[in-house]
Motif scaffolding. Structure first.
Motif, PDB file in Angstrom:
ATOM      1  N   GLU A 308       7.466-118.160  31.663  1.00  0.00           N
ATOM      2  CA  GLU A 308       7.583-117.784  33.213  1.00  0.00           C
ATOM      3  C   GLU A 308       8.303-118.340  34.205  1.00  0.00           C
ATOM      4  O   GLU A 308       8.537-117.852  35.450  1.00  0.00           O
ATOM      5  N   LYS A 309       8.631-119.471  33.871  1.00  0.00           N
ATOM      6  CA  LYS A 309       9.425-120.396  34.965  1.00  0.00           C
ATOM      7  C   LYS A 309      10.873-120.349  34.546  1.00  0.00           C
ATOM      8  O   LYS A 309      11.706-120.805  35.345  1.00  0.00           O
ATOM      9  N   TYR A 310      11.446-119.349  33.722  1.00  0.00           N
ATOM     10  CA  TYR A 310      12.966-119.324  33.510  1.00  0.00           C
ATOM     11  C   TYR A 310      13.625-118.938  34.355  1.00  0.00           C
ATOM     12  O   TYR A 310      14.678-119.529  34.655  1.00  0.00           O
ATOM     13  N   ASN A 311      13.483-118.418  35.421  1.00  0.00           N
ATOM     14  CA  ASN A 311      14.304-118.031  36.681  1.00  0.00           C
ATOM     15  C   ASN A 311      14.368-119.244  37.658  1.00  0.00           C
ATOM     16  O   ASN A 311      15.106-119.239  38.663  1.00  0.00           O
ATOM     17  N   GLU A 312      13.502-120.002  37.523  1.00  0.00           N
ATOM     18  CA  GLU A 312      13.503-121.387  38.337  1.00  0.00           C
ATOM     19  C   GLU A 312      14.955-122.237  38.334  1.00  0.00           C
ATOM     20  O   GLU A 312      15.442-122.022  37.181  1.00  0.00           O
ATOM     21  N   SER A 313      15.043-123.035  39.077  1.00  0.00           N
ATOM     22  CA  SER A 313      16.283-124.106  38.958  1.00  0.00           C
ATOM     23  C   SER A 313      15.970-125.214  37.942  1.00  0.00           C
ATOM     24  O   SER A 313      14.917-125.547  37.704  1.00  0.00           O
ATOM     25  N   VAL A 314      16.919-125.811  37.481  1.00  0.00           N
ATOM     26  CA  VAL A 314      16.835-126.917  36.538  1.00  0.00           C
ATOM     27  C   VAL A 314      15.996-127.907  37.091  1.00  0.00           C
ATOM     28  O   VAL A 314      15.115-128.333  36.351  1.00  0.00           O
ATOM     29  N   ASN A 315      16.015-128.245  38.487  1.00  0.00           N
ATOM     30  CA  ASN A 315      15.187-129.122  38.904  1.00  0.00           C
ATOM     31  C   ASN A 315      13.998-128.934  38.804  1.00  0.00           C
ATOM     32  O   ASN A 315      13.151-129.659  38.796  1.00  0.00           O
ATOM     33  N   VAL A 316      13.554-127.726  39.345  1.00  0.00           N
ATOM     34  CA  VAL A 316      12.220-127.308  39.476  1.00  0.00           C
ATOM     35  C   VAL A 316      11.546-127.228  38.198  1.00  0.00           C
ATOM     36  O   VAL A 316      10.399-127.756  38.055  1.00  0.00           O
ATOM     37  N   LYS A 317      12.318-126.783  37.182  1.00  0.00           N
ATOM     38  CA  LYS A 317      11.540-126.618  35.771  1.00  0.00           C
ATOM     39  C   LYS A 317      11.388-128.169  35.279  1.00  0.00           C
ATOM     40  O   LYS A 317      10.096-128.624  34.653  1.00  0.00           O
ATOM     41  N   ALA A 318      12.379-129.094  35.506  1.00  0.00           N
ATOM     42  CA  ALA A 318      12.241-130.448  34.990  1.00  0.00           C
ATOM     43  C   ALA A 318      10.815-131.133  35.785  1.00  0.00           C
ATOM     44  O   ALA A 318      10.117-131.869  35.090  1.00  0.00           O
ATOM     45  N   ASP A 319      11.032-130.827  37.060  1.00  0.00           N
ATOM     46  CA  ASP A 319       9.797-131.497  37.707  1.00  0.00           C
ATOM     47  C   ASP A 319       8.492-130.875  37.214  1.00  0.00           C
ATOM     48  O   ASP A 319       7.333-131.531  37.237  1.00  0.00           O
ATOM     49  N   TYR A 320       8.364-129.583  36.660  1.00  0.00           N
ATOM     50  CA  TYR A 320       7.279-128.956  36.393  1.00  0.00           C
ATOM     51  C   TYR A 320       6.952-129.606  35.281  1.00  0.00           C
ATOM     52  O   TYR A 320       5.429-129.813  34.985  1.00  0.00           O
TER      53      TYR A 320
END
Length: 382
Positions: A308-320
């Motif tokens: 569900e986080k696929y469309n987020e940025s690389v940075n946002v996904k790494a932080d998540y």
């Protein structure tokens, strides 16, 4: 094209009641004399009772006095107890230490070398006795690896012995073996397994083969560890944790853990902090330090675990992913400060020096760690 290798156990049985497959294994291997490795806690809880019954048609011996977090001398001592016995099959029933000792026994019983010799040169190992590993926790992954970790008291640290000869021949993943596992053990071993899959996925040695198991293991562990910890009756979550831990073990064999495990070894070796707890304390701090070198890999892992986080940025996904690690450690109530566990700030120099010696794992880390970097990470734990 690059070439890859992944060595895994020959036969794996999984699911509740799969412990009964021991009879089939004994018949297939034409076993006559069995050595069962376990510990007193596991045996007193009754977890080996059915296993001993299934082995009772054969000659069998039980060794249950292995120390927790054992030194290489402890392992040599229990192996010495088998001297003179005719053993043609080994059953390891327990957590990581028990299974590691079982695997070492399979390559030392009948050999002219010792465990101490293997610390100096693991390439001399040869497998003498076939094994089946039966984990009673949901985290170490030892049932799938070619590694055995032992404490080195004279160095106040730990060291891994690695040789493909130690890959188990059989594995049994039976959720009944963790039915009554205390939440504290689910927490420590579960976070250890989570570290395995995340470290292996971000390791310099990660391959398309190890990635497959690391991603699937991550999906199972991220989505089930909190439930397995909070609800003792949730056997589905516990079975998923067992499978996730197994996949993590396979990923280790194909890739390798990194700075989380490297820096945890002195904490276990000198202070006898449980392996999973020491990894949990370091986990998020190391991933934050590594983030600028592996954000893309953490983002790919996030895509696999949280689509569900696929469309987020690389940075946002790494932080998540890093925030989820922090949340899990918090939700399973693992201490995050070394002083709570008896480690003092004045021990920092020892930790830095001892941690820097773990080059077998540090070379896998996506980012090179200087002594100052290692000091920076340890200081965040106080």
């Amino acid at each position: 094209m690059k070439q890859y290798q992944l060595t895994i156990p020959a036969i794996t049985y999984a699911g509740q009641g799969s412990i009964e497959k021991i009879t089939e294994i004994i018949e297939r291997e034409q076993v006559r004399s069995i050595l069962i490795f376990t510990d007193k806690g596991v045996r007193e809880s009754g977890l080996t009772k059915r296993i001993e019954e299934l082995c009772s048609k054969n000659s069998y011996t039980v060794i249950d006095d292995l120390a927790s977090e054992p030194s290489y001398q402890d392992v040599e001592r229990v192996i010495e107890e088998t001297r003179g016995a005719s053993i043609d099959f080994i059953v390891g029933v327990g957590g990581g230490s028990v299974m590691d000792a079982s695997k070492l026994a399979s390559i030392v019983i009948g050999a002219e070398y010792s465990v101490r010799d293997l610390l100096q040169d693991p390439t001399i190992a040869k497998k003498y006795i076939k094994t089946v590993m039966i984990p009673t926790t949901c985290g170490t992954g030892s049932e799938a690896t070619c590694n055995a970790i032992v404490a080195i008291p004279e160095k106040q640290s730990k060291q891994g012995i690695v040789n493909n000869c130690m890959i188990p021949d059989y594995v049994i993943l039976d959720a009944d073996m963790i039915n009554h596992l205390p939440p504290k053990i689910i927490a420590a071993t579960g976070v250890d397994a989570l570290a395995h899959v995340v470290e292996c996925f971000t390791s310099k040695k990660a391959t398309i083969l190890s990635d497959t198991y690391a991603k699937e293991g991550a999906c199972k562990i991220f989505h089930n560890i909190r439930e397995a910890y909070a609800d003792a009756a949730n056997m589905d979550a516990k079975m998923e944790m067992m499978m996730g831990a197994f996949y993590g073990g396979i990923a280790i064999t194909g890739s390798g853990t990194t700075a989380v495990h490297a820096l945890s070894y002195p904490l276990g070796g000198k202070y006898h902090i449980a392996h999973g707890v020491s990894n949990a304390i370091l986990f998020a701090h190391v991933m934050e330090f590594n983030k600028d070198a592996c954000a893309d890999r953490l983002a790919l892992l996030c895509d696999a675990v949280y689509p569900e986080k696929y469309n987020e940025s690389v940075n946002v996904k790494a932080d998540y992913i890093i925030e989820e690690i922090k949340d899990i450690v918090d939700k399973v109530n693992i201490p995050t400060n070394l002083e709570e566990l008896g480690v003092k700030a004045e021990d920092l120099d020892f930790l830095v020096e001892a941690g820097s010696q773990q080059q077998r794992l540090l070379v896998n880390n996506c980012k090179e760690l200087s002594l100052d970097d290692i000091r920076y990470i340890y200081k965040k734990l106080f």
